[in-house]
Design an enzyme around this catalytic site. Structure first.
Site, PDB file in Angstrom:
ATOM      1  N   GLY A  31       0.802  -1.217   0.000  1.00 12.17           N
ATOM      2  CA  GLY A  31       0.000   0.000   0.000  1.00 12.17           C
ATOM      3  C   GLY A  31       0.834   1.266   0.000  1.00 12.17           C
ATOM      4  O   GLY A  31       2.022   1.226  -0.312  1.00 12.17           O
ATOM      5  N   LEU A  33       0.410   3.627  -2.156  1.00 14.77           N
ATOM      6  CA  LEU A  33       0.775   3.421  -3.561  1.00 14.77           C
ATOM      7  C   LEU A  33       1.319   4.694  -4.211  1.00 14.77           C
ATOM      8  O   LEU A  33       0.878   5.793  -3.922  1.00 14.77           O
ATOM      9  CB  LEU A  33      -0.450   2.920  -4.334  1.00 14.77           C
ATOM     10  CG  LEU A  33      -1.071   1.632  -3.790  1.00 14.77           C
ATOM     11  CD1 LEU A  33      -2.298   1.253  -4.606  1.00 14.77           C
ATOM     12  CD2 LEU A  33      -0.058   0.489  -3.786  1.00 14.77           C
ATOM     13  N   HIS A  34       2.303   4.496  -5.096  1.00 12.99           N
ATOM     14  CA  HIS A  34       2.912   5.607  -5.828  1.00 12.99           C
ATOM     15  C   HIS A  34       3.101   5.172  -7.270  1.00 12.99           C
ATOM     16  O   HIS A  34       2.661   4.077  -7.669  1.00 12.99           O
ATOM     17  CB  HIS A  34       4.240   5.997  -5.162  1.00 12.99           C
ATOM     18  CG  HIS A  34       5.155   4.836  -4.914  1.00 12.99           C
ATOM     19  ND1 HIS A  34       5.745   4.130  -5.937  1.00 12.99           N
ATOM     20  CD2 HIS A  34       5.554   4.229  -3.759  1.00 12.99           C
ATOM     21  CE1 HIS A  34       6.479   3.165  -5.432  1.00 12.99           C
ATOM     22  NE2 HIS A  34       6.379   3.185  -4.107  1.00 12.99           N
ATOM     23  N   HIS A  37       4.362   1.578  -8.034  1.00 12.40           N
ATOM     24  CA  HIS A  37       3.314   0.552  -7.959  1.00 12.40           C
ATOM     25  C   HIS A  37       2.409   0.626  -9.199  1.00 12.40           C
ATOM     26  O   HIS A  37       2.032  -0.387  -9.775  1.00 12.40           O
ATOM     27  CB  HIS A  37       2.433   0.770  -6.732  1.00 12.40           C
ATOM     28  CG  HIS A  37       3.145   0.622  -5.421  1.00 12.40           C
ATOM     29  ND1 HIS A  37       3.320   1.669  -4.542  1.00 12.40           N
ATOM     30  CD2 HIS A  37       3.718  -0.448  -4.816  1.00 12.40           C
ATOM     31  CE1 HIS A  37       3.956   1.246  -3.467  1.00 12.40           C
ATOM     32  NE2 HIS A  37       4.214  -0.037  -3.607  1.00 12.40           N
ATOM     33  N   SER A 185       9.254   5.561  -3.669  1.00 13.71           N
ATOM     34  CA  SER A 185       9.172   4.604  -2.571  1.00 13.71           C
ATOM     35  C   SER A 185       8.139   5.106  -1.567  1.00 13.71           C
ATOM     36  O   SER A 185       8.014   6.315  -1.352  1.00 13.71           O
ATOM     37  CB  SER A 185      10.537   4.488  -1.873  1.00 13.71           C
ATOM     38  OG  SER A 185      10.387   3.882  -0.597  1.00 13.71           O
ATOM     39  N   SER A 186       7.414   4.165  -0.959  1.00 11.22           N
ATOM     40  CA  SER A 186       6.450   4.564   0.077  1.00 11.22           C
ATOM     41  C   SER A 186       7.178   5.266   1.214  1.00 11.22           C
ATOM     42  O   SER A 186       6.612   6.108   1.905  1.00 11.22           O
ATOM     43  CB  SER A 186       5.713   3.334   0.609  1.00 11.22           C
ATOM     44  OG  SER A 186       5.115   2.628  -0.457  1.00 11.22           O
TER      45      SER A 186
HETATM   46  P1  PAJ Z   1       6.045  -2.576  -1.675  1.00 12.21           P
HETATM   47  O1  PAJ Z   1       7.239  -1.907  -1.128  1.00 12.21           O
HETATM   48  O2  PAJ Z   1       4.709  -1.955  -1.463  1.00 12.21           O
HETATM   49  O3  PAJ Z   1       6.286  -2.749  -3.233  1.00 12.21           O
HETATM   50  C1  PAJ Z   1       5.362  -3.459  -4.031  1.00 12.21           C
HETATM   51  C2  PAJ Z   1       5.979  -3.654  -5.401  1.00 12.21           C
HETATM   52  O4  PAJ Z   1       6.230  -2.394  -6.009  1.00 12.21           O
HETATM   53  C3  PAJ Z   1       7.340  -4.377  -5.308  1.00 12.21           C
HETATM   54  O5  PAJ Z   1       7.442  -5.329  -6.351  1.00 12.21           O
HETATM   55  C4  PAJ Z   1       8.318  -3.240  -5.511  1.00 12.21           C
HETATM   56  O6  PAJ Z   1       9.561  -3.654  -6.052  1.00 12.21           O
HETATM   57  C5  PAJ Z   1       7.566  -2.361  -6.470  1.00 12.21           C
HETATM   58  N1  PAJ Z   1       8.104  -0.990  -6.456  1.00 12.21           N
HETATM   59  C6  PAJ Z   1       8.310  -0.206  -5.379  1.00 12.21           C
HETATM   60  N2  PAJ Z   1       8.885   0.957  -5.737  1.00 12.21           N
HETATM   61  C7  PAJ Z   1       9.049   0.903  -7.089  1.00 12.21           C
HETATM   62  C8  PAJ Z   1       9.589   1.800  -8.072  1.00 12.21           C
HETATM   63  N3  PAJ Z   1      10.079   2.990  -7.739  1.00 12.21           N
HETATM   64  N4  PAJ Z   1       9.587   1.401  -9.360  1.00 12.21           N
HETATM   65  C9  PAJ Z   1       9.099   0.172  -9.718  1.00 12.21           C
HETATM   66  N5  PAJ Z   1       8.567  -0.700  -8.831  1.00 12.21           N
HETATM   67  C10 PAJ Z   1       8.548  -0.349  -7.543  1.00 12.21           C
HETATM   68  O7  PAJ Z   1       7.832  -4.938  -1.979  1.00 12.21           O
HETATM   69  C11 PAJ Z   1       6.894  -5.029  -1.208  1.00 12.21           C
HETATM   70  O8  PAJ Z   1       5.935  -4.082  -1.096  1.00 12.21           O
HETATM   71  C12 PAJ Z   1       6.718  -6.227  -0.296  1.00 12.21           C
HETATM   72  O9  PAJ Z   1       7.964  -6.747   0.048  1.00 12.21           O
HETATM   73  C13 PAJ Z   1       5.813  -7.342  -0.908  1.00 12.21           C
HETATM   74  C14 PAJ Z   1       6.423  -7.910  -2.193  1.00 12.21           C
HETATM   75  C15 PAJ Z   1       4.417  -6.792  -1.194  1.00 12.21           C
HETATM   76  C16 PAJ Z   1       5.682  -8.506   0.111  1.00 12.21           C
HETATM   77  O10 PAJ Z   1       5.149  -8.061   1.297  1.00 12.21           O
END
Ligand code: PAJ
Length: 281
Positions: A31, A33-34, A37, A185-186
């Site tokens: 969650g 989300l940006h 995601h 990033s979140s």
């Molecule tokens: P989260 O940090 O919410 O990220 C979810 C997905 O979005 C991951 O596959 C992550 O690599 C991708 N993501 C995050 N920032 C990104 C960016 N700047 N560019 C492209 N993709 C990006 O990663 C997780 O959650 C958790 O570890 C999860 C896989 C959900 C398991 O709990």
């Protein structure tokens, strides 16, 4: 968009879809989300009949001193974004659904967690692999979408899929960045304005590293890392967990840089830990 909270409901939903021969694209998230995601969601939308996104802040992947409690939770905003991106199902289980009392099974991918973030976040990747394995069991996706920003996570999941013969195709998506290069990033929400300005230096260091490797100016990893550390050292209240050049498949450190290579780093800015990487193909 359908919101499903129970495992049973999710499983019967996907079972119906499978019987109809529909493909399921799955994007697991925590969650807040940006655009990173959203790029995964859009790709899943393009390549599948049905798109399922999960939002679950997974307690198992946070260490006792990490930010599980303060991790941003913005369900209403996330829901609105997913509706806009034409997602079919938002799967949002509670922690007691995923880890009911007595829960004990874990999935471990030891060889790939010895380097990079592994030593700094003990148990983290076990938590990730465990929850992703369980989510795969529940959602039964045709394809699952992960971001290269979390490169080590992708390698761990890819290994798990291979080792356990899971019938899902992993799709790796490139890192989405803000205009100035900072990876979305979140956790960027934690940064103060000053810290946000400093955060860009992680990408700048990685970018410089890629140039130095690309032009064969520096192929000794120690020398290269020392040069890049000069950039990171200028961050006030900054601390470097690691900056490494590794083999992109094994994630083992390179003795002399050859291609392909992965240049990856993790830094603290105040109380916020940021990671980023560049792939040198
Ligand atoms: P989260 O940090 O919410 O990220 C979810 C997905 O979005 C991951 O596959 C992550 O690599 C991708 N993501 C995050 N920032 C990104 C960016 N700047 N560019 C492209 N993709 C990006 O990663 C997780 O959650 C958790 O570890 C999860 C896989 C959900 C398991 O709990």
């Amino acid at each position: 968009m359908k919101i499903i909270r129970s495992i049973q409901d999710m499983q019967s939903y996907t079972m119906r879809l499978q019987m109809q021969g529909q493909s399921i694209g799955f994007v697991p998230t925590m969650g807040a989300l940006h655009e990173g995601h959203r790029s995964l969601v859009r790709r899943a939308r393009d390549e599948n009949d049905i798109v399922v996104v999960s939002i679950f802040v997974n307690p198992l992947q946070f260490g006792p001193k990490e930010d599980y409690k303060r991790y941003p939770r913005r369900f209403a905003q996330d829901e609105a974004l997913l509706v806009k991106d034409h997602v079919d199902v938002l799967f949002a289980p509670g922690a007691d659904a995923i880890y009911p009392q007595g829960y004990t099974t874990v999935v471990d991918v030891p060889a790939l967690t010895r380097t990079l973030c592994g030593p700094f976040r003990r148990g983290h990747f076990q938590g990730v692999a465990t929850v992703v394995a369980k989510l795969f069991e529940i959602v039964q996706p045709t394809r699952a979408y992960f971001g290269e920003k979390d490169y080590q996570q992708i390698r761990v999941i890819a290994r798990m899929i291979d080792d356990l013969a899971m019938p899902v195709r992993l799709v790796a998506c490139s890192t989405v960045r803000e205009k100035d290069g900072l990876a979305c990033s979140s956790r960027n929400r934690y940064l103060s304005r000053k810290e946000r300005e400093e955060a860009i230096k992680l990408y700048q260091a990685l970018y410089l590293g890629r140039e130095l490797i690309d032009q064969k100016i520096m192929l000794n990893p120690q020398k290269l890392v020392r040069r890049l550390m000069d950039v990171l050292k200028t961050i006030p209240h900054g601390r470097v967990d690691y900056l490494s050049v590794v083999d992109p498949v094994t994630l083992e450190p390179m003795k002399r840089i050859h291609r392909p290579a992965l240049l990856a780093g993790a830094i603290w800015i105040g109380k916020t830990r940021l990671i980023d990487n560049v792939i040198i193909p």
